[in-house]
Scaffold this active site. Structure first.
Site, PDB file in Angstrom:
ATOM      1  N   VAL A 186     -11.622  -0.251   4.363  1.00  0.00           N
ATOM      2  CA  VAL A 186     -12.713  -1.118   3.893  1.00  0.00           C
ATOM      3  C   VAL A 186     -13.101  -0.712   2.471  1.00  0.00           C
ATOM      4  CG1 VAL A 186     -15.044  -1.988   4.305  1.00  0.00           C
ATOM      5  CG2 VAL A 186     -13.678  -1.204   6.237  1.00  0.00           C
ATOM      6  N   GLU A 192     -10.670   5.547   5.009  1.00  0.00           N
ATOM      7  CA  GLU A 192     -11.446   5.016   3.876  1.00  0.00           C
ATOM      8  C   GLU A 192     -10.821   3.758   3.280  1.00  0.00           C
ATOM      9  OE1 GLU A 192     -14.412   6.926   2.582  1.00  0.00           O
ATOM     10  OE2 GLU A 192     -14.654   4.827   2.045  1.00  0.00           O
ATOM     11  N   ASP A 249     -10.327 -10.876   8.469  1.00  0.00           N
ATOM     12  CA  ASP A 249     -10.278  -9.612   7.722  1.00  0.00           C
ATOM     13  C   ASP A 249     -11.701  -9.149   7.385  1.00  0.00           C
ATOM     14  OD1 ASP A 249      -8.499  -7.714   5.874  1.00  0.00           O
ATOM     15  OD2 ASP A 249     -10.184  -8.412   4.657  1.00  0.00           O
ATOM     16  N   VAL A 280      -5.914  20.686  -3.184  1.00  0.00           N
ATOM     17  CA  VAL A 280      -5.551  21.075  -1.812  1.00  0.00           C
ATOM     18  C   VAL A 280      -5.182  22.557  -1.752  1.00  0.00           C
ATOM     19  CG1 VAL A 280      -3.894  20.549   0.063  1.00  0.00           C
ATOM     20  CG2 VAL A 280      -4.732  18.723  -1.387  1.00  0.00           C
ATOM     21  N   VAL A 312       0.835  -1.212   0.000  1.00  0.00           N
ATOM     22  CA  VAL A 312       0.000   0.000   0.000  1.00  0.00           C
ATOM     23  C   VAL A 312       0.872   1.266   0.000  1.00  0.00           C
ATOM     24  CG1 VAL A 312      -1.886   1.230   1.149  1.00  0.00           C
ATOM     25  CG2 VAL A 312      -1.837  -1.256   1.206  1.00  0.00           C
ATOM     26  N   LYS A 357     -13.690  -5.812   8.838  1.00  0.00           N
ATOM     27  CA  LYS A 357     -14.246  -4.797   7.935  1.00  0.00           C
ATOM     28  C   LYS A 357     -15.741  -4.601   8.221  1.00  0.00           C
ATOM     29  CE  LYS A 357     -10.944  -5.407   4.188  1.00  0.00           C
ATOM     30  NZ  LYS A 357     -10.586  -6.262   3.044  1.00  0.00           N
ATOM     31  N   LYS A 390      -7.396  -1.854   8.882  1.00  0.00           N
ATOM     32  CA  LYS A 390      -8.735  -2.269   9.356  1.00  0.00           C
ATOM     33  C   LYS A 390      -8.673  -2.987  10.692  1.00  0.00           C
ATOM     34  CE  LYS A 390      -7.123  -5.165   6.075  1.00  0.00           C
ATOM     35  NZ  LYS A 390      -6.996  -5.328   4.655  1.00  0.00           N
ATOM     36  N   ILE A 420     -14.262   1.546  -3.617  1.00  0.00           N
ATOM     37  CA  ILE A 420     -15.676   1.829  -3.973  1.00  0.00           C
ATOM     38  C   ILE A 420     -15.963   3.333  -4.020  1.00  0.00           C
ATOM     39  CG2 ILE A 420     -18.087   1.512  -3.239  1.00  0.00           C
ATOM     40  CD1 ILE A 420     -17.399  -1.318  -2.409  1.00  0.00           C
TER      41      ILE A 420
HETATM   42  N1  LIG Z   1      -2.430  -5.140   0.796  1.00  0.00           N
HETATM   43  C1  LIG Z   1      -3.631  -4.638   0.571  1.00  0.00           C
HETATM   44  O1  LIG Z   1      -4.236  -4.837  -0.495  1.00  0.00           O
HETATM   45  C2  LIG Z   1      -4.299  -3.786   1.593  1.00  0.00           C
HETATM   46  C3  LIG Z   1      -3.767  -3.616   2.855  1.00  0.00           C
HETATM   47  N2  LIG Z   1      -4.401  -2.828   3.763  1.00  0.00           N
HETATM   48  C4  LIG Z   1      -3.790  -2.585   5.075  1.00  0.00           C
HETATM   49  O2  LIG Z   1      -2.725  -1.647   4.884  1.00  0.00           O
HETATM   50  C5  LIG Z   1      -1.670  -1.920   5.797  1.00  0.00           C
HETATM   51  C6  LIG Z   1      -0.388  -2.214   5.013  1.00  0.00           C
HETATM   52  O3  LIG Z   1      -0.564  -3.348   4.203  1.00  0.00           O
HETATM   53  P1  LIG Z   1       0.538  -3.798   3.123  1.00  0.00           P
HETATM   54  O4  LIG Z   1       1.059  -2.623   2.411  1.00  0.00           O
HETATM   55  O5  LIG Z   1      -0.091  -4.899   2.378  1.00  0.00           O
HETATM   56  O6  LIG Z   1       1.665  -4.387   4.099  1.00  0.00           O
HETATM   57  P2  LIG Z   1       3.171  -4.781   3.730  1.00  0.00           P
HETATM   58  O7  LIG Z   1       3.530  -5.915   4.613  1.00  0.00           O
HETATM   59  O8  LIG Z   1       3.306  -4.942   2.254  1.00  0.00           O
HETATM   60  O9  LIG Z   1       4.012  -3.494   4.134  1.00  0.00           O
HETATM   61  C7  LIG Z   1       4.201  -3.102   5.460  1.00  0.00           C
HETATM   62  C8  LIG Z   1       5.242  -1.971   5.477  1.00  0.00           C
HETATM   63  O10 LIG Z   1       5.356  -1.467   6.792  1.00  0.00           O
HETATM   64  C9  LIG Z   1       6.703  -1.558   7.252  1.00  0.00           C
HETATM   65  N3  LIG Z   1       6.649  -1.944   8.657  1.00  0.00           N
HETATM   66  C10 LIG Z   1       5.943  -2.970   9.202  1.00  0.00           C
HETATM   67  N4  LIG Z   1       6.127  -2.994  10.533  1.00  0.00           N
HETATM   68  C11 LIG Z   1       6.950  -1.970  10.827  1.00  0.00           C
HETATM   69  C12 LIG Z   1       7.518  -1.476  12.034  1.00  0.00           C
HETATM   70  N5  LIG Z   1       7.273  -2.049  13.208  1.00  0.00           N
HETATM   71  N6  LIG Z   1       8.333  -0.394  11.974  1.00  0.00           N
HETATM   72  C13 LIG Z   1       8.598   0.199  10.774  1.00  0.00           C
HETATM   73  N7  LIG Z   1       8.084  -0.223   9.591  1.00  0.00           N
HETATM   74  C14 LIG Z   1       7.282  -1.295   9.624  1.00  0.00           C
HETATM   75  C15 LIG Z   1       7.362  -2.622   6.398  1.00  0.00           C
HETATM   76  O11 LIG Z   1       8.765  -2.337   6.327  1.00  0.00           O
HETATM   77  P3  LIG Z   1       9.773  -3.239   5.438  1.00  0.00           P
HETATM   78  O12 LIG Z   1       9.332  -3.006   4.021  1.00  0.00           O
HETATM   79  O13 LIG Z   1      11.117  -2.688   5.717  1.00  0.00           O
HETATM   80  O14 LIG Z   1       9.547  -4.655   5.888  1.00  0.00           O
HETATM   81  C16 LIG Z   1       6.635  -2.418   5.061  1.00  0.00           C
HETATM   82  O15 LIG Z   1       7.256  -1.407   4.315  1.00  0.00           O
HETATM   83  C17 LIG Z   1      -2.160  -3.080   6.661  1.00  0.00           C
HETATM   84  O16 LIG Z   1      -2.785  -2.549   7.792  1.00  0.00           O
HETATM   85  C18 LIG Z   1      -3.165  -3.776   5.752  1.00  0.00           C
HETATM   86  O17 LIG Z   1      -4.117  -4.514   6.476  1.00  0.00           O
HETATM   87  C19 LIG Z   1      -5.547  -2.158   3.447  1.00  0.00           C
HETATM   88  C20 LIG Z   1      -6.116  -2.277   2.227  1.00  0.00           C
HETATM   89  C21 LIG Z   1      -5.537  -3.098   1.200  1.00  0.00           C
HETATM   90  N1  LIG Z   2      -6.214  -8.466   1.972  1.00  0.00           N
HETATM   91  C1  LIG Z   2      -7.328  -7.608   1.747  1.00  0.00           C
HETATM   92  C2  LIG Z   2      -6.857  -6.376   1.036  1.00  0.00           C
HETATM   93  C3  LIG Z   2      -7.738  -5.248   1.258  1.00  0.00           C
HETATM   94  O1  LIG Z   2      -8.203  -4.944   2.338  1.00  0.00           O
HETATM   95  C4  LIG Z   2      -8.380  -8.312   0.905  1.00  0.00           C
HETATM   96  O2  LIG Z   2      -8.066  -9.364   0.363  1.00  0.00           O
HETATM   97  O3  LIG Z   2      -9.495  -7.801   0.824  1.00  0.00           O
END
Ligand SMILES: NC(=O)C1=CN([C@@H]2O[C@H](COP(=O)(O)OP(=O)(O)OC[C@H]3O[C@@H](n4cnc5c(N)ncnc54)[C@H](OP(=O)(O)O)[C@@H]3O)[C@@H](O)[C@H]2O)C=CC1
Ligand SMILES: N[C@@H](CC=O)C(=O)O
Length: 221
Positions: free
Chosen positions: A134, A131, A203, A35, A16, A207, A107, A138
């Site tokens: 969840v 936003e 998950d 903005v 993300v 949501k 979430k 949309i």
């Molecule tokens: N993936 C998806 O489609 C979606 C995800 N989300 C939510 O968004 C959030 C992020 O998801 P996603 O991008 O998939 O996760 P990722 O695992 O891909 O990325 C997590 C990032 O956070 C960093 N990180 C994690 N823990 C720490 C910490 N303790 N200190 C510093 N940096 C940290 C990681 O660092 P490093 O890269 O160095 O490991 C990485 O860059 C989650 O809450 C997820 O539930 C929401 C909607 C959609």
């Molecule tokens: N892992 C989630 C990503 C978005 O929240 C999903 O599969 O819906």
């Protein structure tokens, strides 16, 4: 007074976070127009600074010290896309108490501690937007809290987990195996790094807890 620049501190540069950086850059002109000033990423917090990133990012912007964002007076908005619950709650409370607006896609966090975080945000006169937590594509949360606030909602239904929707579709349509399609869902970024919550239904449950809070004022945890 009009801001000259909106400065973002990004917590997380995974699936993300990478998208956030790319969109802020790609949509710079539209953002400036909407903005009224440029929106810039000032700091990005990661776990492992040495990890290669799929998006170009200046080395000087990347840190593994979260305090570099939480206590930086120049940062206006904290965007939390790193995941986690208890520690992340503490970090976001600190950010809000330091007067920073917060945007989160988390979430898990919003289902469990959303009410508390929203309360603190309101006390601090800060915005807390979630936003993306969840069905961000949309989108639904703002529609519920603003557009439909005067309506009486009678039912909440939806496919809220993309991973299981994708897996079941591919298994049904192509006869693919569960393991095979889960791997593709992970490669495509639908599934989380740890897909347990996706495939075990947590998950979707979280949501729904967020949606039900907005639609019916139900406080489920
Ligand atoms: N993936 C998806 O489609 C979606 C995800 N989300 C939510 O968004 C959030 C992020 O998801 P996603 O991008 O998939 O996760 P990722 O695992 O891909 O990325 C997590 C990032 O956070 C960093 N990180 C994690 N823990 C720490 C910490 N303790 N200190 C510093 N940096 C940290 C990681 O660092 P490093 O890269 O160095 O490991 C990485 O860059 C989650 O809450 C997820 O539930 C929401 C909607 C959609
Ligand atoms: N892992 C989630 C990503 C978005 O929240 C999903 O599969 O819906």
């Amino acid at each position: 007074m009009t801001a000259k620049e909106v400065r973002v501190g990004l917590l997380g540069l995974g699936t993300v976070g990478t998208g956030v950086v790319s969109i802020i850059r790609r949509h710079q002109d539209e953002l400036r127009h909407q903005v009224g000033c440029p929106v810039t990423v000032k700091k990005v917090v990661v776990r492992d600074k040495a990890k290669p990133r799929p998006v170009e990012i200046e080395e000087s912007l990347v840190t593994d010290q979260i305090e570099d964002v939480l206590f930086d007076q120049d940062i206006d908005i904290v965007i939390e896309v790193m995941g986690g619950v208890e520690t992340t709650r503490d970090h976001l409370l600190t950010a809000l108490r330091n007067g920073k607006h917060v945007v989160t896609a988390n979430k898990d966090l919003m289902a469990l501690y959303g009410a508390e975080l929203l309360q603190v945000a309101s006390e601090q006169n800060c915005d807390l937007f979630y936003e993306a937590s969840v069905a961000g594509g949309i989108p639904i949360l703002r529609s519920l809290s603003d557009g439909l606030s005067a309506d009486r909602i009678t039912k909440m239904m939806g496919i809220v987990n993309g991973t299981t929707n994708y897996i079941l579709t591919k298994m049904t349509q192509n006869g693919s195996s569960y393991e095979e399609v889960l791997k593709v869902a992970q490669e495509l970024g639908f599934a989380e790094s740890d897909p347990t919550a996706d495939v075990e239904g947590l998950d979707a449950a979280r949501k729904m807890a967020i949606l039900l809070r907005l639609a019916f004022r139900w406080m489920l945890v």
